[in-house]
Design a protein around this motif. Structure first.
Motif, PDB file in Angstrom:
ATOM      1  N   LYS A  40       0.843  -1.207   0.000  1.00 46.38           N
ATOM      2  CA  LYS A  40       0.000   0.000   0.000  1.00 46.38           C
ATOM      3  C   LYS A  40       0.877   1.255   0.000  1.00 46.38           C
ATOM      4  O   LYS A  40       0.563   2.242  -0.615  1.00 46.38           O
ATOM      5  CB  LYS A  40      -0.910   0.023   1.221  1.00 46.38           C
ATOM      6  N   GLN A  41       1.970   1.189   0.734  1.00 41.01           N
ATOM      7  CA  GLN A  41       2.960   2.269   0.723  1.00 41.01           C
ATOM      8  C   GLN A  41       4.092   1.764  -0.161  1.00 41.01           C
ATOM      9  O   GLN A  41       4.885   0.939   0.250  1.00 41.01           O
ATOM     10  CB  GLN A  41       3.459   2.547   2.143  1.00 41.01           C
ATOM     11  N   PRO A  42       4.150   2.210  -1.411  1.00 36.50           N
ATOM     12  CA  PRO A  42       5.109   1.631  -2.344  1.00 36.50           C
ATOM     13  C   PRO A  42       6.566   1.889  -1.972  1.00 36.50           C
ATOM     14  O   PRO A  42       6.903   2.925  -1.401  1.00 36.50           O
ATOM     15  CB  PRO A  42       4.758   2.280  -3.678  1.00 36.50           C
ATOM     16  N   THR A  43       7.380   0.921  -2.297  1.00 38.70           N
ATOM     17  CA  THR A  43       8.831   1.033  -2.166  1.00 38.70           C
ATOM     18  C   THR A  43       9.432   0.652  -3.518  1.00 38.70           C
ATOM     19  O   THR A  43       8.746   0.060  -4.357  1.00 38.70           O
ATOM     20  CB  THR A  43       9.386   0.081  -1.097  1.00 38.70           C
ATOM     21  N   ALA A  44      10.684   0.951  -3.709  1.00 43.95           N
ATOM     22  CA  ALA A  44      11.346   0.596  -4.972  1.00 43.95           C
ATOM     23  C   ALA A  44      11.313  -0.912  -5.191  1.00 43.95           C
ATOM     24  O   ALA A  44      11.253  -1.378  -6.331  1.00 43.95           O
ATOM     25  CB  ALA A  44      12.773   1.122  -4.985  1.00 43.95           C
ATOM     26  N   TYR A  45      11.317  -1.694  -4.139  1.00 38.78           N
ATOM     27  CA  TYR A  45      11.236  -3.142  -4.276  1.00 38.78           C
ATOM     28  C   TYR A  45       9.858  -3.571  -4.787  1.00 38.78           C
ATOM     29  O   TYR A  45       9.725  -4.569  -5.485  1.00 38.78           O
ATOM     30  CB  TYR A  45      11.549  -3.835  -2.952  1.00 38.78           C
ATOM     31  N   ALA A  46       8.835  -2.815  -4.427  1.00 34.43           N
ATOM     32  CA  ALA A  46       7.474  -3.134  -4.865  1.00 34.43           C
ATOM     33  C   ALA A  46       7.322  -2.952  -6.370  1.00 34.43           C
ATOM     34  O   ALA A  46       6.424  -3.543  -6.976  1.00 34.43           O
ATOM     35  CB  ALA A  46       6.464  -2.252  -4.141  1.00 34.43           C
ATOM     36  N   ASN A  87       9.811   3.854 -12.946  1.00 32.16           N
ATOM     37  CA  ASN A  87       9.040   2.853 -12.215  1.00 32.16           C
ATOM     38  C   ASN A  87       9.557   2.739 -10.779  1.00 32.16           C
ATOM     39  O   ASN A  87       8.778   2.668  -9.834  1.00 32.16           O
ATOM     40  CB  ASN A  87       9.114   1.502 -12.930  1.00 32.16           C
ATOM     41  N   CYS A  88      10.876   2.754 -10.621  1.00 33.64           N
ATOM     42  CA  CYS A  88      11.454   2.716  -9.267  1.00 33.64           C
ATOM     43  C   CYS A  88      11.168   4.001  -8.504  1.00 33.64           C
ATOM     44  O   CYS A  88      10.823   3.972  -7.326  1.00 33.64           O
ATOM     45  CB  CYS A  88      12.957   2.451  -9.338  1.00 33.64           C
ATOM     46  N   VAL A  89      11.291   5.144  -9.181  1.00 29.17           N
ATOM     47  CA  VAL A  89      10.988   6.430  -8.526  1.00 29.17           C
ATOM     48  C   VAL A  89       9.524   6.470  -8.099  1.00 29.17           C
ATOM     49  O   VAL A  89       9.205   6.870  -6.976  1.00 29.17           O
ATOM     50  CB  VAL A  89      11.317   7.621  -9.457  1.00 29.17           C
ATOM     51  N   ASP A  90       8.622   6.018  -8.982  1.00 33.68           N
ATOM     52  CA  ASP A  90       7.190   6.051  -8.677  1.00 33.68           C
ATOM     53  C   ASP A  90       6.813   5.118  -7.535  1.00 33.68           C
ATOM     54  O   ASP A  90       5.778   5.302  -6.908  1.00 33.68           O
ATOM     55  CB  ASP A  90       6.371   5.697  -9.918  1.00 33.68           C
ATOM     56  N   HIS A  91       7.625   4.126  -7.276  1.00 39.60           N
ATOM     57  CA  HIS A  91       7.367   3.198  -6.180  1.00 39.60           C
ATOM     58  C   HIS A  91       8.289   3.452  -4.990  1.00 39.60           C
ATOM     59  O   HIS A  91       8.387   2.627  -4.094  1.00 39.60           O
ATOM     60  CB  HIS A  91       7.536   1.748  -6.656  1.00 39.60           C
ATOM     61  N   SER A  92       8.960   4.569  -4.968  1.00 36.99           N
ATOM     62  CA  SER A  92       9.964   4.819  -3.935  1.00 36.99           C
ATOM     63  C   SER A  92       9.372   5.256  -2.599  1.00 36.99           C
ATOM     64  O   SER A  92      10.025   5.173  -1.569  1.00 36.99           O
ATOM     65  CB  SER A  92      10.951   5.887  -4.405  1.00 36.99           C
ATOM     66  N   GLY A  93       8.143   5.763  -2.608  1.00 32.84           N
ATOM     67  CA  GLY A  93       7.565   6.297  -1.381  1.00 32.84           C
ATOM     68  C   GLY A  93       8.112   7.671  -1.039  1.00 32.84           C
ATOM     69  O   GLY A  93       7.805   8.231   0.009  1.00 32.84           O
ATOM     70  N   VAL A  94       8.909   8.232  -1.937  1.00 33.62           N
ATOM     71  CA  VAL A  94       9.516   9.550  -1.743  1.00 33.62           C
ATOM     72  C   VAL A  94       8.935  10.479  -2.800  1.00 33.62           C
ATOM     73  O   VAL A  94       8.806  10.105  -3.964  1.00 33.62           O
ATOM     74  CB  VAL A  94      11.053   9.475  -1.881  1.00 33.62           C
ATOM     75  N   TYR A  95       8.596  11.696  -2.400  1.00 29.36           N
ATOM     76  CA  TYR A  95       8.071  12.659  -3.368  1.00 29.36           C
ATOM     77  C   TYR A  95       9.165  13.053  -4.343  1.00 29.36           C
ATOM     78  O   TYR A  95      10.262  13.452  -3.951  1.00 29.36           O
ATOM     79  CB  TYR A  95       7.532  13.908  -2.654  1.00 29.36           C
ATOM     80  N   ALA A  96       8.870  12.915  -5.615  1.00 30.38           N
ATOM     81  CA  ALA A  96       9.818  13.315  -6.663  1.00 30.38           C
ATOM     82  C   ALA A  96       9.049  14.010  -7.775  1.00 30.38           C
ATOM     83  O   ALA A  96       8.028  13.508  -8.245  1.00 30.38           O
ATOM     84  CB  ALA A  96      10.556  12.097  -7.210  1.00 30.38           C
ATOM     85  N   GLU A  97       9.535  15.150  -8.171  1.00 26.27           N
ATOM     86  CA  GLU A  97       8.953  15.940  -9.254  1.00 26.27           C
ATOM     87  C   GLU A  97       9.926  15.881 -10.420  1.00 26.27           C
ATOM     88  O   GLU A  97      11.119  16.092 -10.246  1.00 26.27           O
ATOM     89  CB  GLU A  97       8.768  17.379  -8.775  1.00 26.27           C
ATOM     90  N   SER A  98       9.431  15.576 -11.607  1.00 30.21           N
ATOM     91  CA  SER A  98      10.283  15.482 -12.789  1.00 30.21           C
ATOM     92  C   SER A  98      10.414  16.841 -13.461  1.00 30.21           C
ATOM     93  O   SER A  98       9.494  17.653 -13.433  1.00 30.21           O
ATOM     94  CB  SER A  98       9.692  14.484 -13.783  1.00 30.21           C
TER      95      SER A  98
END
Length: 148
Positions: A40-46, A87-98
């Motif tokens: 539910k809380q994505p991580t890069a592993y997810a 895909n890893c950034v989107d599942h990182s659980g960290v806010y990232a703006e492109s």
């Protein structure tokens, strides 16, 4: 090469949306895709926490393009590196703006994991907007509330 690089990018993105919508059909979701939504809380592993059938469906569509597009190795490499990175950034659980105008922030996919049936897209929000699955705060969403 640049034209086919863009065409391949759009193909990958459209395929990801269609495959993802399919994976959210109730029986498919329950037996296949729910493996991914355990996070539910994505991580890069997810990002790669996929059922084997889901992996074959998503990746099979990407690689099917090799049979009908005149792709060069540079176009393939550029797209796959870009897609896997985001895909890893989107599942990182960290806010990232492109800095790229077509790439939504990581919150776009976080909303998908939190609400289940919105924001199926991978890179372009176009498919969700056209398909009526773009997240809007005035709707009620949940694991049992499907958006189709």
């Amino acid at each position: 090469m640049l034209l086919w690089c863009v065409v391949f990018f759009v193909w990958i993105d459209a395929w990801a949306y269609v495959a993802h919508r399919f994976l959210h059909l109730p029986p498919i979701y329950r037996n296949v895709h729910k493996t991914h939504h355990v996070y539910k809380q994505p991580t890069a592993y997810a990002a790669m926490g996929l059922h084997p059938l889901e992996f074959l469906l998503v990746q099979g569509g990407v690689y099917a393009a090799f049979y009908f597009m005149p792709l060069q190795i540079g176009a393939v490499a550029a797209n796959l590196i870009y897609i896997h990175f985001h895909n890893c950034v989107d599942h990182s659980g960290v806010y990232a703006e492109s800095w790229l105008p077509w790439q939504p922030s990581s919150l776009y996919h976080d909303a998908h994991h939190r609400l289940f049936h919105v924001n199926y897209g991978q890179t372009l929000t176009l498919w969700d907007r056209l398909g009526g699955t773009f997240y809007t705060p005035d709707k009620a969403y949940g694991e049992d509330a499907f958006s189709y």
